[in-house]
Design a protein around this motif. Structure first.
Motif, PDB file in Angstrom:
ATOM      1  N   SER A 339      93.507   8.410-124.525  1.00  0.00           N
ATOM      2  CA  SER A 339      92.379   8.341-123.582  1.00  0.00           C
ATOM      3  C   SER A 339      91.183   7.613-124.180  1.00  0.00           C
ATOM      4  CB  SER A 339      91.976   9.743-123.121  1.00  0.00           C
ATOM      5  OG  SER A 339      91.514  10.521-124.218  1.00  0.00           O
ATOM      6  N   ASP A 340      90.987   7.729-125.508  1.00  0.00           N
ATOM      7  CA  ASP A 340      89.889   6.995-126.147  1.00  0.00           C
ATOM      8  C   ASP A 340      90.094   5.493-125.998  1.00  0.00           C
ATOM      9  OD1 ASP A 340      88.673   9.330-126.959  1.00  0.00           O
ATOM     10  OD2 ASP A 340      89.490   9.268-129.000  1.00  0.00           O
ATOM     11  N   ALA A 341      91.325   5.064-126.193  1.00  0.00           N
ATOM     12  CA  ALA A 341      91.655   3.641-126.050  1.00  0.00           C
ATOM     13  C   ALA A 341      91.515   3.209-124.593  1.00  0.00           C
ATOM     14  CB  ALA A 341      93.072   3.375-126.542  1.00  0.00           C
ATOM     15  N   GLN A 342      92.014   4.020-123.661  1.00  0.00           N
ATOM     16  CA  GLN A 342      91.940   3.680-122.245  1.00  0.00           C
ATOM     17  C   GLN A 342      90.490   3.581-121.779  1.00  0.00           C
ATOM     18  OE1 GLN A 342      94.363   6.904-120.728  1.00  0.00           O
ATOM     19  NE2 GLN A 342      96.176   5.583-120.527  1.00  0.00           N
ATOM     20  N   ASN A 343      89.653   4.498-122.223  1.00  0.00           N
ATOM     21  CA  ASN A 343      88.239   4.473-121.829  1.00  0.00           C
ATOM     22  C   ASN A 343      87.543   3.224-122.354  1.00  0.00           C
ATOM     23  OD1 ASN A 343      88.475   6.927-120.504  1.00  0.00           O
ATOM     24  ND2 ASN A 343      87.811   8.132-122.276  1.00  0.00           N
ATOM     25  N   ALA A 344      87.871   2.827-123.597  1.00  0.00           N
ATOM     26  CA  ALA A 344      87.270   1.623-124.177  1.00  0.00           C
ATOM     27  C   ALA A 344      87.701   0.382-123.404  1.00  0.00           C
ATOM     28  CB  ALA A 344      87.662   1.490-125.647  1.00  0.00           C
ATOM     29  N   VAL A 345      88.986   0.323-123.023  1.00  0.00           N
ATOM     30  CA  VAL A 345      89.494  -0.812-122.265  1.00  0.00           C
ATOM     31  C   VAL A 345      88.777  -0.933-120.924  1.00  0.00           C
ATOM     32  CG1 VAL A 345      91.517  -1.648-120.995  1.00  0.00           C
ATOM     33  CG2 VAL A 345      91.762  -0.894-123.359  1.00  0.00           C
ATOM     34  N   LYS A 346      88.607   0.192-120.264  1.00  0.00           N
ATOM     35  CA  LYS A 346      87.942   0.191-118.953  1.00  0.00           C
ATOM     36  C   LYS A 346      86.466  -0.180-119.078  1.00  0.00           C
ATOM     37  CE  LYS A 346      87.090   3.107-114.900  1.00  0.00           C
ATOM     38  NZ  LYS A 346      87.300   4.457-114.286  1.00  0.00           N
ATOM     39  N   LYS A 347      85.781   0.408-120.034  1.00  0.00           N
ATOM     40  CA  LYS A 347      84.355   0.154-120.202  1.00  0.00           C
ATOM     41  C   LYS A 347      84.071  -1.291-120.554  1.00  0.00           C
ATOM     42  CE  LYS A 347      80.344   1.544-122.962  1.00  0.00           C
ATOM     43  NZ  LYS A 347      79.854   2.413-124.076  1.00  0.00           N
ATOM     44  N   GLU A 348      84.881  -1.859-121.444  1.00  0.00           N
ATOM     45  CA  GLU A 348      84.639  -3.220-121.937  1.00  0.00           C
ATOM     46  C   GLU A 348      85.374  -4.291-121.126  1.00  0.00           C
ATOM     47  OE1 GLU A 348      82.404  -3.734-124.165  1.00  0.00           O
ATOM     48  OE2 GLU A 348      82.109  -1.620-124.679  1.00  0.00           O
ATOM     49  N   GLN A 349      86.120  -3.847-120.100  1.00  0.00           N
ATOM     50  CA  GLN A 349      86.855  -4.781-119.237  1.00  0.00           C
ATOM     51  C   GLN A 349      87.799  -5.677-120.048  1.00  0.00           C
ATOM     52  OE1 GLN A 349      83.779  -6.800-116.937  1.00  0.00           O
ATOM     53  NE2 GLN A 349      83.510  -5.038-115.599  1.00  0.00           N
ATOM     54  N   MET A 350      88.593  -5.032-120.852  1.00  0.00           N
ATOM     55  CA  MET A 350      89.574  -5.730-121.679  1.00  0.00           C
ATOM     56  C   MET A 350      90.832  -5.947-120.840  1.00  0.00           C
ATOM     57  SD  MET A 350      88.811  -3.375-125.067  1.00  0.00           S
ATOM     58  CE  MET A 350      89.973  -4.171-126.176  1.00  0.00           C
ATOM     59  N   SER A 351      91.058  -7.168-120.446  1.00  0.00           N
ATOM     60  CA  SER A 351      92.131  -7.483-119.494  1.00  0.00           C
ATOM     61  C   SER A 351      93.496  -7.675-120.145  1.00  0.00           C
ATOM     62  CB  SER A 351      91.762  -8.758-118.715  1.00  0.00           C
ATOM     63  OG  SER A 351      91.585  -9.856-119.617  1.00  0.00           O
ATOM     64  N   TRP A 352      93.563  -7.717-121.436  1.00  0.00           N
ATOM     65  CA  TRP A 352      94.818  -8.003-122.141  1.00  0.00           C
ATOM     66  C   TRP A 352      95.504  -6.709-122.571  1.00  0.00           C
ATOM     67  CZ3 TRP A 352      89.857  -9.102-123.514  1.00  0.00           C
ATOM     68  CH2 TRP A 352      89.318  -8.404-124.616  1.00  0.00           C
TER      69      TRP A 352
END
Length: 418
Positions: A339-352
């Motif tokens: 969930s920490d990784a998922q939250n970071a991806v969502k917050k920073e809009q990491m599309s890859w």
């Protein structure tokens, strides 16, 4: 607390003794009558150690800030005094203790104190290379930040050649593996940036030019491989002496050397990157070879890594600029909590996509790829061959990343044009 390492910032897996990892310290002369000079060194050191302990026990709020300031002031005032006193009796066991303590100091990367570290190494080489009690010191020096500093290489070579303690010789040889490997990486980067004006290179120009005459990155890499094989053939069973907080703990020098040798043989510039296969943060299957034919950036990152997250906006811009081109950005995440990784991806809009392992930084991929510094970035050409690697994030990172990717895309375009 950020670690400044020349021109970049990195998060380190195994808190390096050079940058603030606290290890137990003992007075090896406790049962020996000390000279007034030696007593004064221990008094000064005790003041620093007490200030550091108080800070580490704090809640790191307002009181913690005050305790940190007190530690810094005490440490920065006492360390040079301790060094000057140790210089008066450099051959003594107390001086050896103090030189080691200086090299382990959490603020030794500060420019005002760094000279004391470098001079400590010179004195160690002059007076203590044959001391059988320097096994742990040799392990420490394998994490030294400035691998281009010739006296450290000279000291470790002396230990590896002549120290009567087999474990000390083994640790010295492994330290030579790591420092020589660093130098190979530095030279490889230099060879691809001959017009660089970066001050980090300018300060080490003499070393770079000398090593270029000796064969450059390829020769340095081969030397590191030879040191690895020496560890494996002569010292494989020696204990690793890794600290308890190591993320990727190994029991013996042989285990550590095997990982280093794998990196040298498979994960350096010019080598075909090993296959990566696993699960993404979202639970999907991912395989590196599926991206063959594209220029690929592999980025080891984690939400707990400040420099990694500082680099993310540059990666977002890169991904946007490369839309529609034969390019892929793939992450290897170091969070043990999905969930920490998922939250970071969502917050920073990491599309890859990013590989994920519940063991985080100690997972299969970071361990196999010998990742100690975060972020670490590999750039692969369309054939999957590693063309560039760098560790850390700094002011020049985005330009460097864009230049390397664009250069490889240009090469790919030229190959495919009739």
């Amino acid at each position: 607390m950020k670690l400044t390492l020349f021109f970049s910032t990195i998060c380190l897996l195994m808190l390096p003794v050079m940058a603030g990892a606290s290890e137990p310290v003992t007075n090896s002369m406790a049962n020996t009558k000390l000279t007034p000079n030696e007593n004064r060194m221990w008094e000064l050191r005790k003041e620093v150690d007490s200030a550091e302990t108080a800070y580490l026990k704090s809640s790191h709020g307002k009181d913690g800030d005050e305790l940190w300031t007190h530690f810094c002031e005490t440490n920065d005032a006492n360390l040079p005094k301790i060094f000057e006193l140790a210089k008066l009796e450099p051959q003594s066991e107390t001086a050896l203790d103090m030189f080691e303590w200086i090299l382990k100091n959490r603020r030794i990367s500060m420019q005002t104190l760094r000279t004391n570290a470098l001079q400590s190494i010179e004195l160690l080489g002059a007076y203590h290379a044959a001391n059988p009690n320097i096994t742990n010191l040799c392990r420490i020096l394998g994490n030294f930040q400035d691998s281009t500093y010739q006296p450290i290489l000279n000291f470790l070579q002396k230990v590896a050649d002549k120290n009567p303690n087999r474990e000390a010789r083994g640790q010295a040889t492994l330290a030579l593996v790591r420092l020589t490997k660093q130098n190979a990486s530095i030279l490889a980067q230099w060879e691809s940036e001959t017009n660089s004006t970066n001050p980090w290179y300018a300060q080490r120009m003499a070393f770079i030019l000398a090593e270029e005459k000796n064969g450059g990155a390829q020769a340095a890499s081969l030397a590191a491989e030879n040191y690895c094989r020496s560890v494996l053939s002569q010292y494989a069973d020696c204990p690793s002496l890794q600290p308890a907080n190591a993320v990727q703990p190994k029991a013996t020098l042989g285990e550590l050397a095997a990982i280093e040798l794998f990196e040298l043989e498979h994960l350096t510039v010019g080598k075909a990157a090993p296959e990566l296969e696993g699960e993404t943060i979202d639970g999907k299957k991912l395989r590196l070879s599926d991206y063959r034919g594209k220029v690929v950036v592999l980025s080891f990152w984690a939400s707990w890594c400040g420099p990694c997250m500082q680099m993310v906006p540059a990666e977002v811009r890169l991904a946007q600029q490369m839309q529609g081109k034969p390019f892929a950005l793939i992450g290897i995440n170091g969070d043990s909590n999905r969930s920490d990784a998922q939250n970071a991806v969502k917050k920073e809009q990491m599309s890859w996509p990013s590989f994920w392992d519940e063991k985080g930084a100690g997972g299969i991929i970071p361990t196999a790829w010998n990742i100690h510094g975060w972020p670490t970035v590999f750039i692969l050409d369309s054939a999957g061959v590693i063309q560039f690697k760098f560790v850390g994030y700094g002011n020049s990172t985005e330009n460097l990343l864009n230049q390397k990717v664009n250069s490889l895309l240009d090469q790919l375009k030229n190959k495919t044009q009739p």
